[in-house]
Enzyme design. Structure first.
Site, PDB file in Angstrom:
ATOM      1  N   LYS A 124       0.845  -1.206   0.000  1.00 25.39           N
ATOM      2  CA  LYS A 124       0.000   0.000   0.000  1.00 25.39           C
ATOM      3  C   LYS A 124       0.876   1.251   0.000  1.00 25.39           C
ATOM      4  CE  LYS A 124      -3.803  -2.343   2.328  1.00 25.39           C
ATOM      5  NZ  LYS A 124      -4.564  -2.574   3.575  1.00 25.39           N
ATOM      6  N   GLN A 144      -4.184  -0.921   9.727  1.00 22.91           N
ATOM      7  CA  GLN A 144      -4.172  -2.266   9.149  1.00 22.91           C
ATOM      8  C   GLN A 144      -4.767  -3.272  10.144  1.00 22.91           C
ATOM      9  OE1 GLN A 144      -3.247  -3.106   5.966  1.00 22.91           O
ATOM     10  NE2 GLN A 144      -3.875  -5.201   6.425  1.00 22.91           N
ATOM     11  N   ASP A 154     -10.774   3.491   4.645  1.00 13.90           N
ATOM     12  CA  ASP A 154     -11.231   2.115   4.411  1.00 13.90           C
ATOM     13  C   ASP A 154     -12.762   2.003   4.477  1.00 13.90           C
ATOM     14  OD1 ASP A 154      -9.146   0.349   3.774  1.00 13.90           O
ATOM     15  OD2 ASP A 154      -8.436   0.304   5.847  1.00 13.90           O
TER      16      ASP A 154
END
Ligand code: NAD
Length: 283
Positions: free
Chosen positions: A53, A97, A120
């Site tokens: 990422k 994460q 997200d």
């Protein structure tokens, strides 16, 4: 043999568009879009995802502010960092994460992210808006799947669709998006009886269980569209999807491989979500 949905090629094409958008943003705002990426602990799979990422951000001209915290980080320490990032003008998106170490309450961390920086789309506010069909930050993997379906001319309207998996990050949001796109959606999970029978009826199958080769080719309805989200690494480091690709590819009309299907699209959607947040185009 069915046609393979090449997520790698599709994501590379999108990257050109993203690079242009990032350049335009940087010129207009006098700074590049910024994404804060937080990794707690040293889970090997998470470390690989985070590195990919961050690399994708750098290649696109997005600044990634990388935060590596030790496994023993407390909930308070983590949410304090998030709150600091919430206030920073140069941070447009914040990504924590998952999975987090067991002692940290994931829900509380996700709720500490300012919804307008929730890249997200996992904050309850944004998931709630998604459920209501309102403009919101769409979680990256489901957004990538909907993009692939559209790009290949697959209209979910009226289609019998099976989603395997009911997680908050893949199963539930993709089932919601498909429902909003007028599909008839059956959500299957670890308590589902007769999974094979359900899958056999699917015009569109999205599998996100993380069970390698669980879905056999003989289960696939001839002509079905198969989206395989699952990623499992075996002891030799090889990646497998949930679907037995070799036997399924002859029955499906369209199918995503693993690797090279949903994975690359997820990363590109992260970049697109970051740009969208940077421009302030959210709820
Ligand atoms: P999760 O573990 O949170 O959820 C898995 C779901 O699968 C659960 O709802 C469970 O009920 C269901 N399930 C498990 N075994 C089953 C079985 N035998 N029959 C039916 N249902 C079963 O996982 P997740 O975070 O949703 O991820 C799912 C998979 O997708 C994993 O392999 C993950 O690595 C992968 N993933 C890939 C991407 C990508 O970019 N390609 C992104 C996110 C997740």
């Amino acid at each position: 043999m069915g046609k393979i949905i090449d997520g790698k090629v599709m994501s590379e094409r999108l990257r050109d568009k993203i690079n242009k958008e990032v350049s335009a943003f940087t010129k207009d705002y006098g700074r590049p879009p910024g994404l804060a990426v937080i990794l707690v602990g040293e889970d090997p799979a998470s470390s690989v995802y985070v590195r990919n990422k961050e690399r994708a951000c750098k290649n696109a001209g997005i600044i990634s502010f990388d935060h590596r915290l030790p496994t023993e980080t407390s909930l308070t320490e983590l949410t304090s960092l998030v709150k600091e990032l919430n206030l920073r003008q140069d941070v447009d998106g914040i990504l924590v994460q998952l999975p987090l170490p067991h002692h940290i309450k994931t829900d509380q961390v996700l709720m500490s992210i300012e919804p307008t920086k929730d890249v997200d789309g996992f904050h309850p506010y944004n998931l709630g808006r998604l459920l209501m069909g309102l403009p919101t930050v769409i979680p990256c993997t489901p957004r990538g799947i909907m993009y692939m379906l559209e790009a290949y001319g697959v209209d979910p309207d009226g289609k019998d669709t099976v989603v395997i998996g009911r997680s908050n990050i893949v199963g539930k949001p993709i089932a919601t998006l498909l429902t909003l796109a007028h599909a008839t959606v059956t959500v299957c999970h670890s308590h589902t009886k007769n999974l094979e029978e359900k899958v056999r009826n699917a015009d569109i199958l999205v599998s996100a269980a993380g069970r390698p080769h669980m879905v056999k080719g003989s289960w696939i309805k001839p002509g079905a569209v198969v989206i395989d989200v699952g990623i499992t690494r075996d002891k030799d480091g090889r990646l497998s999807g949930d679907v037995d690709f070799e036997t399924a590819k002859d029955r499906a009309s369209l199918i995503t491989p693993v690797p090279g299907g949903v994975g690359p699209m997820t990363i590109v959607m992260l970049l697109m979500n970051t740009i969208m947040l940077a421009k302030g185009h959210v709820a």
